[in-house]
Design a protein around this motif. Structure first.
Motif, PDB file in Angstrom:
ATOM      1  N   ASP A  87      -3.083  16.692 -12.625  1.00 44.08           N
ATOM      2  CA  ASP A  87      -1.683  17.335 -13.306  1.00 44.08           C
ATOM      3  C   ASP A  87      -0.917  16.487 -13.996  1.00 44.08           C
ATOM      4  N   GLY A  88      -1.391  14.831 -13.893  1.00 44.84           N
ATOM      5  CA  GLY A  88      -0.216  14.239 -14.532  1.00 44.84           C
ATOM      6  C   GLY A  88       1.295  13.602 -13.386  1.00 44.84           C
ATOM      7  N   THR A  89       1.080  14.146 -12.280  1.00 44.55           N
ATOM      8  CA  THR A  89       1.864  13.205 -11.050  1.00 44.55           C
ATOM      9  C   THR A  89       2.000  12.551 -11.063  1.00 44.55           C
ATOM     10  N   GLY A  90       3.212  11.608 -11.019  1.00 43.95           N
ATOM     11  CA  GLY A  90       2.415  10.402 -10.736  1.00 43.95           C
ATOM     12  C   GLY A  90       3.001  10.316  -9.121  1.00 43.95           C
ATOM     13  N   LEU A  91       1.446   9.104  -9.160  1.00 40.12           N
ATOM     14  CA  LEU A  91       1.297   8.698  -7.781  1.00 40.12           C
ATOM     15  C   LEU A  91       1.819   7.179  -7.292  1.00 40.12           C
ATOM     16  N   ALA A  92       1.590   6.476  -7.833  1.00 38.35           N
ATOM     17  CA  ALA A  92       1.781   5.090  -7.590  1.00 38.35           C
ATOM     18  C   ALA A  92       2.004   4.679  -9.034  1.00 38.35           C
ATOM     19  N   GLY A  93       2.206   3.700  -9.021  1.00 38.48           N
ATOM     20  CA  GLY A  93       1.473   2.112 -10.540  1.00 38.48           C
ATOM     21  C   GLY A  93       2.122   0.407  -9.868  1.00 38.48           C
ATOM     22  N   TYR A  94       0.558   0.054 -10.076  1.00 35.96           N
ATOM     23  CA  TYR A  94       0.982  -1.210 -10.423  1.00 35.96           C
ATOM     24  C   TYR A  94       0.777  -1.857 -11.920  1.00 35.96           C
ATOM     25  N   THR A  95       1.439  -3.392 -11.995  1.00 34.83           N
ATOM     26  CA  THR A  95       1.500  -3.800 -12.970  1.00 34.83           C
ATOM     27  C   THR A  95       1.027  -5.161 -12.735  1.00 34.83           C
ATOM     28  N   VAL A  96      -1.107  -5.719 -13.110  1.00 26.62           N
ATOM     29  CA  VAL A  96      -0.614  -6.989 -12.545  1.00 26.62           C
ATOM     30  C   VAL A  96      -0.560  -7.702 -13.165  1.00 26.62           C
TER      31      VAL A  96
ATOM     32  N   THR B  21      -2.268   8.725 -10.717  1.00 25.80           N
ATOM     33  CA  THR B  21      -1.591  10.019 -10.611  1.00 25.80           C
ATOM     34  C   THR B  21      -2.561  11.688 -10.217  1.00 25.80           C
ATOM     35  N   ALA B  22      -1.681  12.576 -10.060  1.00 27.40           N
ATOM     36  CA  ALA B  22      -2.496  13.723  -9.945  1.00 27.40           C
ATOM     37  C   ALA B  22      -2.902  14.471 -10.736  1.00 27.40           C
TER      38      ALA B  22
ATOM     39  N   ASP C  56     -12.495  11.893  -7.227  1.00 30.63           N
ATOM     40  CA  ASP C  56     -13.003  13.065  -5.900  1.00 30.63           C
ATOM     41  C   ASP C  56     -12.945  12.770  -4.750  1.00 30.63           C
ATOM     42  N   LEU C  57     -11.858  11.687  -3.984  1.00 28.00           N
ATOM     43  CA  LEU C  57     -11.961  11.430  -2.630  1.00 28.00           C
ATOM     44  C   LEU C  57     -13.221  11.901  -1.418  1.00 28.00           C
TER      45      LEU C  57
ATOM     46  N   ASN D  22       0.658  -1.235  -0.174  1.00 29.78           N
ATOM     47  CA  ASN D  22      -0.022   0.258   0.188  1.00 29.78           C
ATOM     48  C   ASN D  22       0.716   1.219   0.295  1.00 29.78           C
ATOM     49  N   HIS D  23      -0.167   2.399  -0.109  1.00 24.45           N
ATOM     50  CA  HIS D  23       1.271   3.248  -0.280  1.00 24.45           C
ATOM     51  C   HIS D  23       0.232   5.205   0.179  1.00 24.45           C
ATOM     52  N   PRO D  24       0.966   5.629   0.693  1.00 21.27           N
ATOM     53  CA  PRO D  24      -0.364   6.737   1.341  1.00 21.27           C
ATOM     54  C   PRO D  24      -0.823   7.563   0.157  1.00 21.27           C
ATOM     55  N   LEU D  25      -1.813   8.425   0.196  1.00 21.55           N
ATOM     56  CA  LEU D  25      -2.487   8.851  -0.809  1.00 21.55           C
ATOM     57  C   LEU D  25      -2.159  10.238  -0.318  1.00 21.55           C
ATOM     58  N   ASP D  26      -2.095  11.624  -0.178  1.00 21.08           N
ATOM     59  CA  ASP D  26      -1.679  13.118   0.402  1.00 21.08           C
ATOM     60  C   ASP D  26      -2.478  14.548  -0.894  1.00 21.08           C
ATOM     61  N   ARG D  27      -3.204  13.744  -1.755  1.00 19.44           N
ATOM     62  CA  ARG D  27      -4.027  14.695  -2.055  1.00 19.44           C
ATOM     63  C   ARG D  27      -5.165  13.179  -2.335  1.00 19.44           C
TER      64      ARG D  27
END
Length: 654
Positions: free
Chosen positions: A114-123, A111-112, A73-74, A10-15
């Protein structure tokens, strides 16, 4: 920098506003499910799909495609939504792969806006699945995180939705597939399977018998797919890859304090292990069913039952089964390596309320200033991972009482020797005999566990804010209660017989009634000066000895009304011996959390329902840590009483 996740991580979301960009290489249907706190779906309205692409806070594409962009939109999600699962399903198109195993591994990029990468996962690791939960966004303690799931379903969308608790799973799945039905003029040819070095085999029925080799490498270490089935050489044992996930950190979770972050991190580890083992068991079951099906096909034609061709077909099926099991275990081992590394940094950092008795934190003086948020009752583990234990934490104040089962049925289910039972006996750390524990030993261990929990509760509460009372009509608990009596936390051994039952129960009921009236009228100052406002733990030993019908009624009242007024119940009893009261006690048993003095597989997690083996939090064999902690605590509380004569506040309401 984008965090590359592996399954279960897991990875935290800051937005709060994020996009999920999906690249599958073949046409897939993308959707979401909006689950409650337990991950269940209240109805069809919780499924966001091409036929209903918009719900408050989420939007998905309205058609199948090889690439998608989903928005979330959380902050706009309903308060009841705690889990957003992103699901993918293969589109029903001519020429398209029949399973995910025959298609390129789909990838999800968070991504955000604006396209900023946050996390990625390949299944990766999919074979016969046609639908998959790729990732999930989940809310815990007010903070959102993303988890790589990768849970596939060979039964398609219907099986996926049914697993999430949707009542009309098949109907909703049919609606999704109908809404995503392609326009024939827009169909595109499916690309060839990735990484195949030989044609895909077929069964006797003409269906694909095995997909091409699956690339099981970490997504971050994989660039362009290499031909052939040979995987890269693994890194040396114990040496993390230079480009692998970052080393774990204690307290790497959301929370306002280190204690809350550790609590959330432990629950995250618990869920990660549950889901990883669930994926492994699912893959193992699939491999077994596939082997059975292929062997049945070989034997279906009498002409193929004998001879070299039949032997080759059976050997091929068994080799394929072994390969699937090896791949599933490799995926599980990767998850376990990450969780084990996390456990090794988390366990030493735990505060006393969360720590085992052998943790050095118990060796020094400990005078808490406020009550902790949770308490460790023991450890949990699964048979696939005997050496990885997850702390079992319960929130404080205790909303449910405890029932420590002192009957012979509390021995590990399936009394025959085995690795799980031997592990439990080896790690329990108590004075178990060489053979199976007899009834007398189980009763002794049950009372030892009760005293250990009482000592832990006393140690983690501020001075004067917690007290213990004991009912022991048989008078058989004197030796086990000696540490509490000698340190002054009990004024003396409990009064034996029926005369030691009613006065204690009546006094606690009076306390509950007065505190409830004071809380309702907001008149805490009106409580009698002789009333002890400290939270109370009542230990009832050897029930139902010494209890008549009136005493049983009072006990049930305390179990129901006591927790809200700061009175908590801990029963040390054999359920079978209480059968004489009949169904009158059933509500009492159901209201208590059952734990055992020896390892027992009776607790289930709230996510996938595994049967977890519980191990009690007993002191190591020969250790005097419980007595030492109580002694230091008594000295500290006597010193505090001399300097702070004021009484503690009322317990909080729930």
């Amino acid at each position: 920098m984008t965090a590359e996740l592996v399954r279960g991580q897991n990875h935290p979301l800051d937005r709060s506003r994020v996009e999920l960009r999906i690249a599958a290489g073949v046409p897939v249907v993308a959707g979401m499910t909006l689950g409650d706190e337990r991950g269940g779906l209240p109805g069809a309205e919780a499924v966001v799909h091409p036929g209903a692409p918009r719900r408050p806070g989420v939007e998905v594409p309205d058609r199948a495609a090889a690439e998608h962009r989903l928005t979330v939109d959380l902050d706009a999600l309903p308060a009841a939504v705690h889990r957003v699962s992103v699901l993918l399903a293969l589109a029903a198109r001519s020429g398209a792969p029949a399973t995910f195993g025959a298609a390129p591994a789909p990838s999800v990029r968070l991504t955000a806006v604006d396209g900023t990468g946050l996390a990625g996962y390949t299944v990766t690791g999919l074979t016969a699945e046609t639908a998959v939960v790729a990732v999930e966004l989940y809310r815990r303690q007010g903070a959102w995180k993303v988890r790589a799931v990768g849970q596939g379903y060979s039964g398609g969308l219907a099986a996926l939705l049914h697993d999430q608790g949707l009542a009309r799973a098949a109907e909703v799945a049919a609606e999704v597939e109908a809404a995503a039905a392609p326009d024939p003029a827009q169909e595109i040819p499916a690309p060839a399977p990735v990484g195949t070095s030989a044609p895909v085999g077929t069964s006797a029925a003409g269906a694909p018998a095995a997909a091409g080799p699956v690339d099981y490498r970490h997504p971050k270490r994989r660039s362009t797919p290499a031909p052939g089935p040979t995987p890269p050489a693994p890194a040396p044992s114990g040496a993390p890859a230079a480009d692998g996930p970052p080393p774990p950190v204690a307290g790497d979770a959301a929370g306002w304090s280190m204690e809350e972050r550790l609590y959330n991190q432990i629950w995250g580890m618990f869920e990660d292990l549950a889901r990883s083992v669930a994926a492994y068991r699912s893959a193992s079951d699939f491999a077994a069913s596939r082997l059975e099906q292929e062997l049945d096909e070989v034997l279906a034609d009498p002409r193929n039952r004998l001879g070299t061709a039949a032997d080759v077909a059976r050997a091929t099926a068994r080799d394929r089964h072994a390969t699937l099991l090896t791949q599933a275990r490799a995926a599980l081992d990767r998850d376990l390596a990450q969780l084990t590394a996390e456990s090794e940094v988390v366990e030493p950092a735990l505060p006393p309320a969360f720590a085992r008795w052998d943790n050095p934190v118990w060796q020094g003086p400990h005078v808490p200033l406020e009550r902790p948020m949770a308490l460790r009752l023991g450890d949990l583990h699964l048979p696939e991972v005997l050496d990885l234990r997850i702390p079992m934490l319960v929130r404080l104040p205790l909303e449910r009482g405890l029932w420590i089962d002192s009957g012979p049925d509390s021995v590990v289910r399936g009394a025959e020797p085995g690795p799980e039972r031997e592990f439990g006996r080896r790690e329990l750390g108590s004075a178990l005999t060489d053979g199976p524990p007899d009834a007398a030993e189980i009763r002794r261990l049950a009372l030892e566990a009760a005293v250990a929990i009482a000592a832990r509760l006393l140690a983690v509460h501020p001075a004067g804010e917690f007290a213990v009372q004991v009912i022991d009509p048989g008078g058989t608990a004197a030796q086990a209660l000696a540490p509490l009596v000698e340190t002054g936390f009990l004024p003396g051994p409990p009064v034996p017989g029926a005369k030691g039952v009613a006065p204690v129960l009546e006094g606690l009921i009076r306390r509950v009634d007065l505190v409830q009236m004071a809380m309702r009228s907001r008149a805490a100052d009106a409580l009698p000066p002789d009333l002890d406002t400290a939270e109370q733990l009542l230990i009832v030993h050897d029930f139902p000895h010494g209890f008549d019908d009136r005493a049983v009624t009072m006990l049930r009242y305390l179990a129901d009304e006591g927790p809200a007024a700061g009175v908590h119940l801990m029963m040390v009893a054999d359920r079978a011996q209480a059968q004489e009261f009949g169904p009158v006690l059933d509500p009492l048993w159901r209201s208590l959390l059952r734990i055992t003095p020896v390892p027992d597989a009776h607790l289930a997690d709230p996510w996938v329902g595994h049967a977890w083996t519980y191990e009690p939090a007993l002191a190591p064999k020969g250790s005097q840590v419980v007595r030492q902690v109580l002694t230091r605590l008594a000295e500290a509380r006597r010193a505090a009483a001399r300097t702070e004569p004021a009484g503690p506040p009322l317990p909080p309401t729930h």
